[in-house]
Design a protein around this motif. Structure first.
Motif, PDB file in Angstrom:
ATOM      1  N   VAL A 104      67.339  36.398 -18.018  1.00 49.15           N
ATOM      2  CA  VAL A 104      65.800  36.486 -17.614  1.00 49.15           C
ATOM      3  C   VAL A 104      65.455  35.893 -16.233  1.00 49.15           C
ATOM      4  O   VAL A 104      65.016  36.470 -15.547  1.00 49.15           O
ATOM      5  N   PHE A 105      66.068  34.934 -16.155  1.00 51.75           N
ATOM      6  CA  PHE A 105      66.072  34.312 -14.781  1.00 51.75           C
ATOM      7  C   PHE A 105      66.554  35.183 -13.466  1.00 51.75           C
ATOM      8  O   PHE A 105      65.767  35.333 -12.525  1.00 51.75           O
ATOM      9  N   ALA A 106      67.512  35.717 -13.996  1.00 51.54           N
ATOM     10  CA  ALA A 106      68.267  36.801 -12.812  1.00 51.54           C
ATOM     11  C   ALA A 106      67.114  38.001 -12.624  1.00 51.54           C
ATOM     12  O   ALA A 106      66.924  38.485 -11.475  1.00 51.54           O
ATOM     13  N   LEU A 107      66.529  38.385 -13.695  1.00 53.85           N
ATOM     14  CA  LEU A 107      65.749  39.435 -13.599  1.00 53.85           C
ATOM     15  C   LEU A 107      64.513  39.076 -12.898  1.00 53.85           C
ATOM     16  O   LEU A 107      63.808  39.935 -12.000  1.00 53.85           O
ATOM     17  N   PHE A 108      63.793  37.955 -12.873  1.00 54.58           N
ATOM     18  CA  PHE A 108      62.867  37.675 -11.963  1.00 54.58           C
ATOM     19  C   PHE A 108      63.114  37.551 -10.502  1.00 54.58           C
ATOM     20  O   PHE A 108      62.293  37.686 -10.007  1.00 54.58           O
ATOM     21  N   LEU A 109      64.575  37.540 -10.090  1.00 57.02           N
ATOM     22  CA  LEU A 109      64.810  37.382  -8.769  1.00 57.02           C
ATOM     23  C   LEU A 109      64.683  38.941  -8.212  1.00 57.02           C
ATOM     24  O   LEU A 109      64.564  38.828  -6.934  1.00 57.02           O
ATOM     25  N   VAL A 110      64.807  39.925  -9.030  1.00 54.07           N
ATOM     26  CA  VAL A 110      64.974  41.319  -8.506  1.00 54.07           C
ATOM     27  C   VAL A 110      63.740  41.556  -7.758  1.00 54.07           C
ATOM     28  O   VAL A 110      64.035  42.358  -6.637  1.00 54.07           O
ATOM     29  N   PRO A 111      62.469  41.556  -8.329  1.00 51.79           N
ATOM     30  CA  PRO A 111      61.527  41.994  -7.575  1.00 51.79           C
ATOM     31  C   PRO A 111      61.245  41.213  -6.139  1.00 51.79           C
ATOM     32  O   PRO A 111      60.880  41.705  -5.275  1.00 51.79           O
ATOM     33  N   ILE A 112      61.598  40.016  -5.987  1.00 53.88           N
ATOM     34  CA  ILE A 112      61.623  39.233  -4.902  1.00 53.88           C
ATOM     35  C   ILE A 112      62.535  39.827  -3.847  1.00 53.88           C
ATOM     36  O   ILE A 112      62.197  39.891  -2.517  1.00 53.88           O
ATOM     37  N   LEU A 113      63.693  40.438  -4.121  1.00 52.71           N
ATOM     38  CA  LEU A 113      64.610  40.736  -3.078  1.00 52.71           C
ATOM     39  C   LEU A 113      64.118  42.420  -2.903  1.00 52.71           C
ATOM     40  O   LEU A 113      64.835  42.990  -1.991  1.00 52.71           O
ATOM     41  N   MET A 114      63.271  42.972  -3.492  1.00 57.99           N
ATOM     42  CA  MET A 114      63.065  44.428  -3.428  1.00 57.99           C
ATOM     43  C   MET A 114      61.782  44.337  -2.085  1.00 57.99           C
ATOM     44  O   MET A 114      60.905  43.707  -2.330  1.00 57.99           O
ATOM     45  N   PRO A 115      61.877  45.075  -1.141  1.00 57.69           N
ATOM     46  CA  PRO A 115      60.742  45.355  -0.366  1.00 57.69           C
ATOM     47  C   PRO A 115      59.397  45.886  -0.955  1.00 57.69           C
ATOM     48  O   PRO A 115      59.554  46.621  -1.999  1.00 57.69           O
ATOM     49  N   THR A 116      58.252  45.322  -0.392  1.00 55.90           N
ATOM     50  CA  THR A 116      56.790  45.547  -1.211  1.00 55.90           C
ATOM     51  C   THR A 116      56.720  47.076  -1.000  1.00 55.90           C
ATOM     52  O   THR A 116      56.099  47.668  -1.972  1.00 55.90           O
ATOM     53  N   ASN A 117      57.015  47.955   0.176  1.00 61.00           N
ATOM     54  CA  ASN A 117      56.642  49.085   0.030  1.00 61.00           C
ATOM     55  C   ASN A 117      57.601  49.962  -0.639  1.00 61.00           C
ATOM     56  O   ASN A 117      57.155  50.991  -0.722  1.00 61.00           O
ATOM     57  N   LEU A 118      58.650  49.447  -1.072  1.00 63.29           N
ATOM     58  CA  LEU A 118      59.539  50.318  -2.005  1.00 63.29           C
ATOM     59  C   LEU A 118      58.815  50.591  -3.305  1.00 63.29           C
ATOM     60  O   LEU A 118      59.271  51.585  -4.142  1.00 63.29           O
ATOM     61  N   ILE A 119      58.145  49.690  -3.839  1.00 59.31           N
ATOM     62  CA  ILE A 119      57.575  49.527  -5.250  1.00 59.31           C
ATOM     63  C   ILE A 119      56.076  50.067  -5.223  1.00 59.31           C
ATOM     64  O   ILE A 119      55.374  50.169  -6.040  1.00 59.31           O
ATOM     65  N   LEU A 120      55.698  50.243  -3.890  1.00 56.35           N
ATOM     66  CA  LEU A 120      54.299  50.746  -3.758  1.00 56.35           C
ATOM     67  C   LEU A 120      53.854  52.007  -4.428  1.00 56.35           C
ATOM     68  O   LEU A 120      52.962  52.168  -5.310  1.00 56.35           O
ATOM     69  N   ILE A 121      54.590  53.063  -3.932  1.00 61.62           N
ATOM     70  CA  ILE A 121      54.285  54.215  -4.726  1.00 61.62           C
ATOM     71  C   ILE A 121      54.545  54.426  -6.282  1.00 61.62           C
ATOM     72  O   ILE A 121      54.044  54.664  -6.814  1.00 61.62           O
ATOM     73  N   PRO A 122      55.757  53.890  -6.668  1.00 63.72           N
ATOM     74  CA  PRO A 122      55.901  53.955  -8.339  1.00 63.72           C
ATOM     75  C   PRO A 122      54.836  53.119  -9.099  1.00 63.72           C
ATOM     76  O   PRO A 122      54.211  53.632  -9.985  1.00 63.72           O
ATOM     77  N   THR A 123      54.329  52.180  -8.268  1.00 59.44           N
ATOM     78  CA  THR A 123      53.185  51.385  -8.995  1.00 59.44           C
ATOM     79  C   THR A 123      52.016  52.007  -9.130  1.00 59.44           C
ATOM     80  O   THR A 123      51.177  52.410 -10.001  1.00 59.44           O
ATOM     81  N   PHE A 124      51.892  52.927  -7.932  1.00 58.85           N
ATOM     82  CA  PHE A 124      50.205  53.649  -8.053  1.00 58.85           C
ATOM     83  C   PHE A 124      50.625  54.964  -8.792  1.00 58.85           C
ATOM     84  O   PHE A 124      49.501  55.194  -9.437  1.00 58.85           O
ATOM     85  N   VAL A 125      51.752  55.368  -9.090  1.00 57.37           N
ATOM     86  CA  VAL A 125      51.905  56.532  -9.907  1.00 57.37           C
ATOM     87  C   VAL A 125      51.620  55.919 -11.117  1.00 57.37           C
ATOM     88  O   VAL A 125      51.279  56.855 -12.257  1.00 57.37           O
ATOM     89  N   VAL A 126      52.346  54.941 -11.583  1.00 58.65           N
ATOM     90  CA  VAL A 126      52.196  54.403 -13.030  1.00 58.65           C
ATOM     91  C   VAL A 126      50.580  54.084 -13.143  1.00 58.65           C
ATOM     92  O   VAL A 126      49.861  54.489 -14.493  1.00 58.65           O
ATOM     93  N   THR A 127      50.020  53.493 -12.299  1.00 58.41           N
ATOM     94  CA  THR A 127      48.481  53.238 -12.332  1.00 58.41           C
ATOM     95  C   THR A 127      47.748  54.482 -12.421  1.00 58.41           C
ATOM     96  O   THR A 127      46.600  54.574 -13.454  1.00 58.41           O
ATOM     97  N   LEU A 128      48.199  55.532 -11.589  1.00 56.87           N
ATOM     98  CA  LEU A 128      47.370  56.886 -11.896  1.00 56.87           C
ATOM     99  C   LEU A 128      47.618  57.666 -13.214  1.00 56.87           C
ATOM    100  O   LEU A 128      46.610  58.022 -13.852  1.00 56.87           O
ATOM    101  N   GLN A 129      48.736  57.307 -13.753  1.00 58.12           N
ATOM    102  CA  GLN A 129      49.108  57.911 -14.940  1.00 58.12           C
ATOM    103  C   GLN A 129      48.373  57.312 -16.204  1.00 58.12           C
ATOM    104  O   GLN A 129      48.124  57.922 -17.115  1.00 58.12           O
TER     105      GLN A 129
END
Length: 274
Positions: A104-129
């Motif tokens: 669980v601790f390692a999973l919390f590290l994953v979003p920190i290592l990901m660029p914000t722009n990379l998750i912007l579109i998937p987050t918007f798609v989920v919000t839209l759906q």
């Protein structure tokens, strides 16, 4: 004599660097009281010829109370939800032993290592759906869910608390919820204040996500209202009114920082036990 000279030199250097850092804000305050003629003058003026307080009235009318209210709803919604997620999660990861805690601790590290722009579109798609585009829920929930940094920050803080303190509460019959709320949480006030100030400032300055999800009048926040004022090409409003609008948007942030400055400093310094 030598000590006095060193002290004078040190304080002079501090004042000089302080003025350099504060100059943009001071010019913003000065420009908010200037006329268009004063701002357009070359070489630039540092002070208004005659203070024009009507700039603030026009700026308030342009921003509208609804936009300011929307911003507070967004910011405090993000802040309270993140604290509700981060504080218990950080305490559980640091003090409650359970199988898979390292995963669980390692999973919390994953979003920190990901660029914000990379998750912007998937987050918007989920919000839209989910049909949340154009709503406060769509504006708040995805940002509040980006709590990995907060969880790891509070985990690190709670790890510094003596295990004997937690074990004593457990021996006295306190369950984990009582231990968290009565023992750990009161000791976390400095780090909570520091995290709250940073989160407040970050949410207050967000632009891209509100632009994508909530550009309408009913959910518009201050950053979206201020953006057109950055250039006269897209706005027929005087730059001095734009300066005044920026000052109005800056005041709540300054108030929050001044009120929580003591706790913010203690939280950054890493102290938690009194």
């Amino acid at each position: 004599m030598r000590l006095a000279r060193l002290r004078i030199g040190r304080y002079s250097t501090i004042i000089l660097f302080g003025l350099v850092i504060a100059f943009p804000m001071l010019y913003l305050l000065s420009g908010s009281l200037m006329s268009f003629r004063d701002i357009a003058q070359y070489p630039p003026r540092l002070f208004p010829t005659t203070p024009i307080w009507d700039n603030f009235i026009q700026a308030w009318a342009y921003l509208t109370p609804r936009t300011i209210l929307n911003t507070f709803i967004f910011v405090f919604g993000v802040l309270f939800l993140q604290l509700a997620i981060c504080l218990p999660a950080g305490f559980a990861l640091s003090k409650i032993r359970f199988r898979g805690s390292s995963v669980v601790f390692a999973l919390f590290l994953v979003p920190i290592l990901m660029p914000t722009n990379l998750i912007l579109i998937p987050t918007f798609v989920v919000t839209l759906q989910l049909g949340l585009v154009g709503t406060f829920l769509g504006l708040i929930l995805p940002i509040a869910g980006q709590a990995s940094v907060g969880v790891l920050l509070f985990r690190q803080f709670f790890s510094t608390l003596p295990d004997g303190l937690i074990e004593a509460a457990r021996i006295d019959g306190a369950n984990w919820f009582q231990t968290f709320f009565r023992i750990a949480l009161p000791l976390a006030r400095p780090i909570v204040a520091a995290y709250s100030v940073v989160t407040f400032l970050t949410a207050w300055n967000l632009y891209i996500w509100p632009l994508l999800v909530a550009p309408g009048e009913q959910t518009r926040v201050l950053t979206l209202a201020l953006a057109p004022l950055a250039t006269t090409q897209f706005s027929n409003i005087s730059p001095s009114v734009g300066f005044a609008a920026a000052v109005i948007a800056m005041v709540p942030v300054l108030i929050v920082f001044v009120v929580f400055q003591k706790w913010f400093t203690r939280g950054i310094a890493g102290t938690g036990l009194e």
